[in-house]
Design a protein around this motif. Structure first.
Motif, mmCIF file in Angstrom:
data_model
loop_
_atom_site.group_PDB
_atom_site.id
_atom_site.type_symbol
_atom_site.label_atom_id
_atom_site.label_comp_id
_atom_site.label_asym_id
_atom_site.label_seq_id
_atom_site.Cartn_x
_atom_site.Cartn_y
_atom_site.Cartn_z
ATOM 1 N N ARG A 264 44.793 -22.671 -23.901
ATOM 2 C CA ARG A 264 45.906 -21.851 -24.356
ATOM 3 C C ARG A 264 46.668 -21.232 -23.185
ATOM 4 O O ARG A 264 46.136 -21.115 -22.073
ATOM 5 N N ALA A 265 47.903 -20.863 -23.431
ATOM 6 C CA ALA A 265 48.725 -20.208 -22.413
ATOM 7 C C ALA A 265 47.993 -18.990 -21.872
ATOM 8 O O ALA A 265 47.355 -18.245 -22.621
ATOM 9 N N GLY A 266 48.107 -18.801 -20.559
ATOM 10 C CA GLY A 266 47.375 -17.725 -19.905
ATOM 11 C C GLY A 266 45.985 -18.136 -19.471
ATOM 12 O O GLY A 266 45.230 -17.313 -18.948
ATOM 13 N N GLY A 267 45.665 -19.422 -19.670
ATOM 14 C CA GLY A 267 44.327 -19.901 -19.380
ATOM 15 C C GLY A 267 44.156 -20.477 -17.989
ATOM 16 O O GLY A 267 45.077 -20.455 -17.163
ATOM 17 N N ALA A 268 42.965 -21.008 -17.740
ATOM 18 C CA ALA A 268 42.628 -21.526 -16.418
ATOM 19 C C ALA A 268 41.695 -22.719 -16.540
ATOM 20 O O ALA A 268 40.799 -22.736 -17.388
ATOM 21 N N LYS B 261 53.467 -24.207 -18.630
ATOM 22 C CA LYS B 261 52.491 -23.921 -19.686
ATOM 23 C C LYS B 261 51.656 -22.676 -19.420
ATOM 24 O O LYS B 261 50.804 -22.319 -20.230
ATOM 25 N N ASP B 262 51.878 -22.010 -18.282
ATOM 26 C CA ASP B 262 51.139 -20.795 -17.930
ATOM 27 C C ASP B 262 49.634 -21.048 -17.907
ATOM 28 O O ASP B 262 48.848 -20.264 -18.423
ATOM 29 N N ILE B 263 49.250 -22.177 -17.304
ATOM 30 C CA ILE B 263 47.834 -22.523 -17.121
ATOM 31 C C ILE B 263 47.620 -22.794 -15.644
ATOM 32 O O ILE B 263 48.305 -23.628 -15.053
#
Length: 246
Positions: free
Chosen positions: A132-136, A176-178
């Motif tokens: 999910r967005a904000g993930g790593a 995607k903010d990953i």
């Protein structure tokens, strides 16, 4: 179906091993619900789950061969069914076989590369589609990519490939903010590292770092915790957690 109040969820491949267990337990301490992946030793994975649960965390065990697409699709499905999604994927699963290039067995080469390269690639494919967005996404390399010790050629070849795919995936996930990074441990006191080494060899490895000790699994887990949580501006990098090993 398991439910969790944790706002973030992590899947740790090889989560029943030395570094994998330390990573799973550290992420649970950080407040993440954790899926502890194992390939063959369910009892050991359940021990990790029990330890996390006893400490007040939330965890499940999931199985599968990291190099098999269907296995890992099912593992990700299990995590999503249990916790509602996946935010952090840590690829600690790997094997290390050593020997000189001139005499290294090609069957061993294929077996190691199947786990270390294909396995990381398969898990990364699932992670790229599901995190999910904000993930790593955090893969595992080795500091020997830089130190280039004799006897490590086949292993380093597999981990250099991991570094390459990690840095490219970070760029493919633009927008995607990953974050996608790799951790490159130095000599760390795990069964994987200690197996087959005599006391003199181990002592020499310890003295090679300015801190004059081997790393502990918790040292590596700390680096993963950083990349999994607060390090949102660290992306497409290899973090060498090795005590200053040149």
């Amino acid at each position: 179906m398991t439910t969790s109040t944790a706002s973030r969820v992590a899947l740790v491949t090889g989560g029943s091993g030395g570094i994998g267990r330390a990573v799973a337990e550290r992420l649970a301490q950080d407040g993440l619900a954790v899926a502890v992946h194992y390939a063959g030793n369910r009892a050991r994975a359940e021990e990790v789950v029990a330890a996390i649960t006893a400490a007040g965390g939330t965890a499940i065990a999931v199985a599968g061969d990291v190099a098999e697409e269907n296995d890992m699709r099912a593992a990700f499905d299990a995590v999503e069914n249990a916790f509602g999604g996946v935010d952090v994927v840590v690829n600690t699963a790997g094997i290390m076989l050593l020997g000189p290039v001139a005499t290294f067995g090609l069957d061993d080469l294929d077996r190691m590369h199947r786990t270390n390269i294909r396995g990381t690639f398969v898990v990364s494919q699932q992670a790229a589609a599901r995190v999910r967005a904000g993930g790593a996404i955090i893969n595992f390399s080795t500091s020997v990519v830089r130190t280039q010790l004799p006897g490590y050629a086949a292993y380093v070849a597999s981990k250099a490939a991991v570094e390459g795919m990690t840095l490219i995936l970070a760029r493919e996930l633009r927008g995607k903010d990953i974050t996608v990074n790799a951790v490159g441990p130095g000599p760390t006191a795990t069964p994987l590292f200690l197996d087959g080494k005599d006391e003199t060899t181990i002592a020499n490895f310890a003295k090679a770092t300015p801190l004059e000790r081997l790393g502990a699994p918790g040292d590596i887990a700390e680096a993963v915790s950083f990349l999994a949580g607060p390090a949102r501006w660290v992306n497409g990098q290899v973090l060498y957690a090795n005590g200053g090993l040149a």
